[in-house]
Design an enzyme around this catalytic site. Sequence first.
Site, short mmCIF file in Angstrom:
data_model
loop_
_atom_site.label_atom_id
_atom_site.label_comp_id
_atom_site.label_asym_id
_atom_site.label_seq_id
_atom_site.Cartn_x
_atom_site.Cartn_y
_atom_site.Cartn_z
N HIS A 380 26.19 44.95 43.50
CA HIS A 380 27.41 44.50 42.84
C HIS A 380 27.08 43.70 41.60
CE1 HIS A 380 29.93 45.43 46.51
NE2 HIS A 380 28.78 45.10 47.12
N LYS A 571 40.08 33.80 40.52
CA LYS A 571 38.77 34.46 40.89
C LYS A 571 37.69 33.41 40.95
CE LYS A 571 39.37 37.11 37.10
NZ LYS A 571 38.99 38.49 37.83
N ARG A 572 36.50 33.53 41.46
CA ARG A 572 35.44 32.94 41.53
C ARG A 572 35.51 32.11 40.06
NH1 ARG A 572 30.19 34.86 42.18
NH2 ARG A 572 30.97 37.11 41.69
N LYS A 577 33.01 35.12 33.77
CA LYS A 577 34.54 35.50 33.83
C LYS A 577 35.29 34.76 32.85
CE LYS A 577 33.76 36.22 39.01
NZ LYS A 577 34.47 37.41 39.13
N THR A 679 38.15 43.51 41.60
CA THR A 679 39.40 44.13 42.45
C THR A 679 40.34 43.39 42.30
OG1 THR A 679 38.23 42.84 44.09
CG2 THR A 679 37.64 45.07 44.10
N LYS A 683 44.78 44.70 42.60
CA LYS A 683 45.67 44.00 43.41
C LYS A 683 46.82 43.67 42.47
CE LYS A 683 42.00 42.58 46.21
NZ LYS A 683 41.04 41.38 46.28
C1 F58 Z 1 31.78 40.86 43.09
N1 F58 Z 1 30.56 40.25 43.34
C2 F58 Z 1 31.59 41.31 41.70
N2 F58 Z 1 29.55 38.36 44.61
O1 F58 Z 1 31.42 40.21 40.81
C3 F58 Z 1 33.03 42.26 41.35
O2 F58 Z 1 32.78 42.48 40.16
C4 F58 Z 1 33.28 43.20 42.25
O3 F58 Z 1 34.49 43.85 42.11
C5 F58 Z 1 32.96 42.73 43.68
O4 F58 Z 1 31.80 42.15 43.80
C6 F58 Z 1 33.26 43.98 44.73
O5 F58 Z 1 32.23 44.71 44.47
C7 F58 Z 1 30.70 39.04 44.38
O6 F58 Z 1 31.71 38.85 44.76
C8 F58 Z 1 29.52 37.39 45.19
O7 F58 Z 1 30.35 36.51 45.79
C9 F58 Z 1 28.26 36.55 45.16
C10 F58 Z 1 27.40 36.75 46.64
C11 F58 Z 1 26.12 35.94 46.70
C12 F58 Z 1 26.15 34.44 46.35
C13 F58 Z 1 26.72 34.56 44.92
C14 F58 Z 1 28.12 35.13 44.72
#
Ligand code: F58
Length: 835
Positions: A380, A571-572, A577, A679, A683
């Site tokens: 990811h 988003k985060r 970003k 994603t 949405k």
């Molecule tokens: C996200 N990763 C990607 N990671 O940033 C996004 O582009 C993608 O659409 C999504 O995955 C699904 O494939 C993501 O959400 C985290 O939350 C990490 C998890 C581990 C700790 C740091 C954040």
Amino acid sequence: MNTMATSNPPANTPGIAARIALPSEDEDVATLRRALVAKLAYAVGKDPIVASNHDWFVACALTARDRIVDKWFPSTRNIYNEKRKRVYYLSLEFLIGRLLSDALNNLGLTETMRSALRELGVDLDQLRAIEPDAALGNGGLGRLAACFMESMSSLSVAAYGYGIRYDHGLFRQQIKNGWQSEVPENWLASGNPWEFERPEVLYHIGFGGSVEHSEDDKGVSRYAWHPAETVEAQAFDTPIVGWRGRHVNTLRLWSARAPDPLGLEAFNRGDHVAALASQTSAQAITQVLYPSDETPAGEELRLKQEYFFSCAALQDIVRRHMSQHDGDIRCLPEHVAIQLNDTHPAIAIPELMRILVDVHEVEWEEAWDITIKVFSYTNHTLLPEALEHWGVPLMERLLPRHMQIIYMINALHLDHLKAEGKIDDSELGAVSLIDENAGRKVRMGWLSFIGAHRVNGVSALHSNLMKTTVFSTLNRIYPDRIVNVTNGVTFRRWLMEANPGLTRLLVDTVGEKVLDDPMALQDFAAFADDAAVQERLFGIRRDHKADLGRLISDRLHIRVNPDAMFDVQIKRMHEYKRQLLNILQTIALYDSMRAQPTREWTPRVKIFAGKAAASYQRAKLIIKLISDVANVVNSDPTLRGALKVVFLPNYNVSLAEEIIPASDLSEQISTAGMEASGTGNMKLGLNGALTIGTLDGANVEMKERVGDDNIFIFGLTAEEVEERRRDGFGTREIVAASPVLQQVLEQVSSGVFSPGQPDLYKGLVDDLLNHDHFLVLSDFEAYVSKQREAAIKFDTKSAWRRSAILNIANMGWFSSDRAIREYAENIWNVPVPKV
Ligand code: F58
């Protein structure tokens, strides 16, 4: 009351399905009302006269759950009887949100339930709002797991989700004076009506200790791990019902506890703290979801979490397999596909090897062959700092046998590559599982790559970049291993539940088929220029915007104009970003408005929401900047309300469901090459927002589908970003060439938005000028000019509306059903039954 749900016959009892009376599809209001009252009395223990909304919520959820259970047993039995291959989705995160709407919608019971409750004087919408979010995830990765669970049930793919039942999910974000602080989220405080506790499903998980070596009578080396510490993993099952209640899968989450919860000897001695120590230390494993990948703090506990749930899942999988397949471990790949959601469960690879080699005495080569066939891995992120590495000393201390197995895998892997002439000595370091550069570390991404038969990226661009960047050498050696599966989202939640008005409009225009086949959305394109449809669509959107306006006013006391453009970035919080780019453009717009206050500006509401990892200071500073800009802009009378800036605290799935149907412009502005997919972009597009974005992640594929006229693309491409970073770029020249940017940076740096602390943002601006890693300055002018284009289009109502319809119509492909079909066919080799 539905008493059927309480009986739990063995899954393989022949013919039992026939004897269970399933609730009729169109269960009537009176039956449901009686069921609700019975639940309230016998399960909640309350008289309707004194019942609170929370009591009714529990009664309602349990009533729905009974109906799910009625479909769960036949689903499980079918899989068992047909000996179907099962998919196991291992994920440290499941960002589920609320389940009541999902359950009722998929059971087709929403309106019947609403009427039944109304007759009892209870409002379904109020009950929905009471349910706490199950926030067992950080962001897209965790939400994807939740969407996939729903889609696998909807497509009747035989699947289990395995994860952790965190006592506290992702923290609750509070914003005080612009600064984020974190407080624990207590989602289980009032119980969880969806889950079944399984005290009998219990596994021992070991940590530490030593490994004993011996030789068997044939002289073969055998290894036995003797852990120093053991904790217990106990299962909690949540049934996940698919669309139209056709199939129900299980989400099994593990909770940790000590085998010996009370040290009685210490207790009797009067040392009550010591008596509880082992329980406290065991329970810590499943206390909280780690929101941070930034610091080594809690590193050991996180590794413990990863091993804890992977080990419990594998014991469960192997037990099920052995009992169903006559104890034949060697046919595991025919019946089991395990998907690793990122590297978090990668330790499952050496764990399966340990089970095969040490416990079942399978020869190493065969065990490795089985392992590769069973596992697949989804990546990811390409951010090097986000690819997991575990220090060798930590691994040796916590998981000594696994470390030996990893060494062995590595030695054989490197020997094999050398023998085959696939690498020369200079490349050994690049493909080794052990990174020898900055302290010895195990590369979990490499382990996942070589231990899996398929490795997938989550958008076309991301999968290609995996091949050319982080995994380039491994990809050259294993050219067929990397495949792409572009992400998707479940339309049940993100269209039908979040936006029932739009769903009705779609049914009225393209027909009922749209409820079952997301690709039928295409037919909506025929209405792009239909004034009546445009009018109706924008009436629905206007209502959502008014609702969101009320929410903003209630929570933040900011009044917004529902006819303004709602320009949304949710988003985060992360530098890649580029929420910073957005707020800098906001300041530029503010400056222009102040310079020409009498001009007819397109009214805008800039809406931000997102959490920063607790230790990510820079992301927190950007939240503070957004809040400071909001304070200045929102109170400036010269603007006459034409611009408002809003930071909505505590972004979560439920808040997303409120914001998304009310959004006009969807901000997807990451530095190209850095957002794996995204994603939220899907949405928002599905709900009729137009995207302003870079050619990054799934934006690229969205552009191909919606067409260039219906999306605002700007900025450097991933290749150009690479070039700039390689060849260097003159940030000062970029600033010198843009008076607008110059002014904005000057304002931020000199404390215009932080008069009490004029130097607060000086470091932020200096960093941009010295080392603009995320290319905020490089993309600024292009972004500002695209934003102008967006405003002009917004003012041309029919053109904007046409584009909104075309966005909705072309979003069908981004359904998680399509994504799951691709996984089933290209990765898991499992059937997707026809309905
Ligand atoms: C996200 N990763 C990607 N990671 O940033 C996004 O582009 C993608 O659409 C999504 O995955 C699904 O494939 C993501 O959400 C985290 O939350 C990490 C998890 C581990 C700790 C740091 C954040």
